[in-house]
Design an enzyme around this catalytic site. Structure first.
Site, PDB file in Angstrom:
ATOM      1  N   CYS A 263       0.542   6.495 -52.823  1.00 49.94           N
ATOM      2  CA  CYS A 263       1.162   6.759 -54.123  1.00 49.94           C
ATOM      3  C   CYS A 263       0.246   6.213 -55.211  1.00 49.94           C
ATOM      4  O   CYS A 263      -0.377   5.166 -55.047  1.00 49.94           O
ATOM      5  CB  CYS A 263       2.532   6.084 -54.212  1.00 49.94           C
ATOM      6  SG  CYS A 263       3.376   6.453 -55.773  1.00 49.94           S
TER       7      CYS A 263
ATOM      8  N   CYS B  57       3.941   0.683 -58.512  1.00 50.29           N
ATOM      9  CA  CYS B  57       5.038  -0.211 -58.910  1.00 50.29           C
ATOM     10  C   CYS B  57       4.857  -1.542 -58.180  1.00 50.29           C
ATOM     11  O   CYS B  57       4.501  -1.566 -57.000  1.00 50.29           O
ATOM     12  CB  CYS B  57       6.389   0.415 -58.575  1.00 50.29           C
ATOM     13  SG  CYS B  57       6.609   2.037 -59.327  1.00 50.29           S
TER      14      CYS B  57
ATOM     15  N   CYS C 285      15.746   9.205 -45.488  1.00 51.40           N
ATOM     16  CA  CYS C 285      14.847   8.964 -46.613  1.00 51.40           C
ATOM     17  C   CYS C 285      13.470   9.489 -46.226  1.00 51.40           C
ATOM     18  O   CYS C 285      12.920   9.094 -45.191  1.00 51.40           O
ATOM     19  CB  CYS C 285      14.790   7.464 -46.886  1.00 51.40           C
ATOM     20  SG  CYS C 285      13.606   7.064 -48.156  1.00 51.40           S
TER      21      CYS C 285
ATOM     22  N   CYS D 131      12.095   4.420 -54.947  1.00 54.32           N
ATOM     23  CA  CYS D 131      11.270   5.110 -53.985  1.00 54.32           C
ATOM     24  C   CYS D 131      10.248   4.120 -53.460  1.00 54.32           C
ATOM     25  O   CYS D 131       9.574   3.434 -54.214  1.00 54.32           O
ATOM     26  CB  CYS D 131      10.590   6.305 -54.637  1.00 54.32           C
ATOM     27  SG  CYS D 131       9.938   5.962 -56.267  1.00 54.32           S
TER      28      CYS D 131
ATOM     29  N   CYS E  98       6.450  -2.469 -54.657  1.00 56.25           N
ATOM     30  CA  CYS E  98       6.387  -1.421 -53.630  1.00 56.25           C
ATOM     31  C   CYS E  98       5.064  -1.443 -52.898  1.00 56.25           C
ATOM     32  O   CYS E  98       3.999  -1.536 -53.514  1.00 56.25           O
ATOM     33  CB  CYS E  98       6.579  -0.070 -54.303  1.00 56.25           C
ATOM     34  SG  CYS E  98       6.366   1.310 -53.184  1.00 56.25           S
TER      35      CYS E  98
ATOM     36  N   GLU F 117       6.081   7.937 -43.169  1.00 54.20           N
ATOM     37  CA  GLU F 117       7.305   7.381 -42.591  1.00 54.20           C
ATOM     38  C   GLU F 117       8.531   8.134 -43.089  1.00 54.20           C
ATOM     39  O   GLU F 117       8.562   8.613 -44.218  1.00 54.20           O
ATOM     40  CB  GLU F 117       7.487   5.938 -43.050  1.00 54.20           C
ATOM     41  CG  GLU F 117       6.452   4.999 -42.536  1.00 54.20           C
ATOM     42  CD  GLU F 117       6.568   3.628 -43.194  1.00 54.20           C
ATOM     43  OE1 GLU F 117       5.810   2.749 -42.792  1.00 54.20           O
ATOM     44  OE2 GLU F 117       7.417   3.461 -44.090  1.00 54.20           O
TER      45      GLU F 117
HETATM   46  S1  SF4 Z   1       8.218   2.824 -56.035  1.00 58.21           S
HETATM   47 FE1  SF4 Z   1       7.801   5.029 -55.751  1.00 58.21          FE
HETATM   48  S2  SF4 Z   1       6.527   5.613 -57.528  1.00 58.21           S
HETATM   49 FE2  SF4 Z   1       6.507   3.347 -57.404  1.00 58.21          FE
HETATM   50  S3  SF4 Z   1       4.632   2.899 -56.195  1.00 58.21           S
HETATM   51 FE3  SF4 Z   1       6.374   2.985 -54.777  1.00 58.21          FE
HETATM   52  S4  SF4 Z   1       6.371   5.100 -53.973  1.00 58.21           S
HETATM   53 FE4  SF4 Z   1       5.132   5.059 -55.860  1.00 58.21          FE
END
Ligand code: SF4
Length: 362
Positions: A122, A126, A115, A344, A129, A94
């Site tokens: 990933c 986190c 962005c 992120c 996220c 995306e």
């Molecule tokens: S915030 Fe960034 S580093 Fe953390 S899980 Fe999401 S994409 Fe990955």
């Protein structure tokens, strides 16, 4: 053909020239090709109409011309727009275009910010996220990073003047390709986007922060901090176990000692997790360890189905008052829809999910 074809958008001008020279072409052809790619925005080698037909054929043998396939776009011209792209191997990524960002990094602005993603999935997990939910699949190539910029400009018909690496993936975990993409985006022969209009965001990869500090590039760096003690940060960001705060802060201090620019600490305020007055006190102590730090506080936008809660405005104000009393440069961004800089990947739940729901296009 001289060697294995590489995606042409992954190469610098010097690399294109070198490959063309090895294939018996004069050096000036490289500049012509770069002009077609980044100034005229050609969408195929065949479209490079002032090049001899034989050269266009040869380009097709020497290089790959891969364009991101648009799968879907959500949102409208005056709102955040989310583009879903399919890559050559079928993976989906995306990119998100924000037509105006009134207070990104505390500066009044009508910039159009894009962005972009740097990985498929990933590995960092986190807690706030969605990007890490299915784990990590692969790094994006430099061409796939540059390609997001080119395709969104083409599809939206708008000029992007601000770029943030805050989409899917941890940019500093794909260091070489991200640096190569930035070189192409920044170069006068390439996209020509000023380095100060490019922001890299990291969950806190200390060794790569140091590596970035040693690069001549003047891109901006934002650290997704979100916790000012190891105890709090570990609850939200597993990366803290690998690079605890002390290690991260040393790397940040090294960064600001090498660069003549601010470093931003992003701090999402989550009720009962990191928004107490004593958390603000801890944040003051952390900020004082790194010269040249600005703090961006962003109240969490409560999302149904997740445990986190947005603090009341009174709690937010009490938190900010501690920073202010300590004279720590800090901003609080309450606008919804501009959470893109929060972390992120955070936008995927906080900004994009509501967009998906309201447009009803999913
Ligand atoms: S915030 Fe960034 S580093 Fe953390 S899980 Fe999401 S994409 Fe990955």
């Amino acid at each position: 053909m001289t060697s294995t074809p590489l995606p042409i958008h992954s190469l610098t001008l010097g690399e294109i020239e070198a490959r063309l020279a090895a294939a018996g072409q004069p050096q000036y052809r490289g500049k012509q090709v770069a002009q077609w790619l980044y100034e005229k925005r050609a969408r195929s080698f065949a479209a490079m109409s002032n090049l001899p037909a034989a050269l266009r054929t040869q380009l097709g043998e020497e290089f790959l011309f891969q364009e991101l396939e648009q799968v879907r776009v959500l949102g409208s011209a005056d709102t955040t727009r989310k583009y879903l792209f399919r890559l050559a191997d079928g993976a989906l990524i995306e990119s998100v275009l924000i037509p105006a960002s009134p207070a990104l990094y505390g500066e009044a602005s009508d910039r159009r910010t894009l962005c972009i993603s740097t990985q498929v999935g990933c590995a960092y997990g986190c807690k706030f996220c969605a990007s890490g939910l299915d784990g990590w699949s692969r790094n994006l190539g430099a061409d796939e990073i540059v390609g997001q910029f080119l395709r969104v400009e083409e599809l939206s018909g708008e000029k992007i003047n601000n770029l943030v690496f805050m989409g899917m993936g941890e940019p500093l975990a794909n260091f070489a390709h991200v640096m190569q993409a930035i070189a192409i985006l920044n170069a006068p022969w390439g996209v020509g986007l000023g380095a100060r209009h490019i922001t890299l965001s990291t969950s806190g990869l200390a060794p790569q922060i140091r590596e970035l500090a040693d690069q001549p590039l003047q891109v901006r760096l934002a650290i997704s901090l979100h916790g000012a003690t190891d105890e709090v940060r570990e609850q939200i960001m597993p990366v803290n176990r690998k690079y605890p705060l002390a290690v991260l802060l040393e790397a940040c201090a090294y960064y600001t000692s090498r660069k003549k620019q601010f470093l931003t600490f992003e701090y999402i305020l989550i009720e009962g997790i990191n928004d107490r007055v004593e958390d603000a006190g801890a944040l003051v102590r952390v900020a004082r360890k790194v010269r040249g730090v600005k703090i961006n506080c962003i109240p969490y936008n409560t999302v149904e189905g997740l445990d986190w809660v947005r603090p009341s405005e009174a709690r937010q104000d009490a938190f900010m008052a501690v920073l202010e009393a300590a004279q720590i440069p800090a901003t609080l961004r309450r606008e919804k829809g501009h959470d893109i800089a929060a972390a992120c990947g955070q936008l995927r739940r906080q900004t994009l999910a509501p967009t998906v729901e309201t447009t009803g296009e999913e």
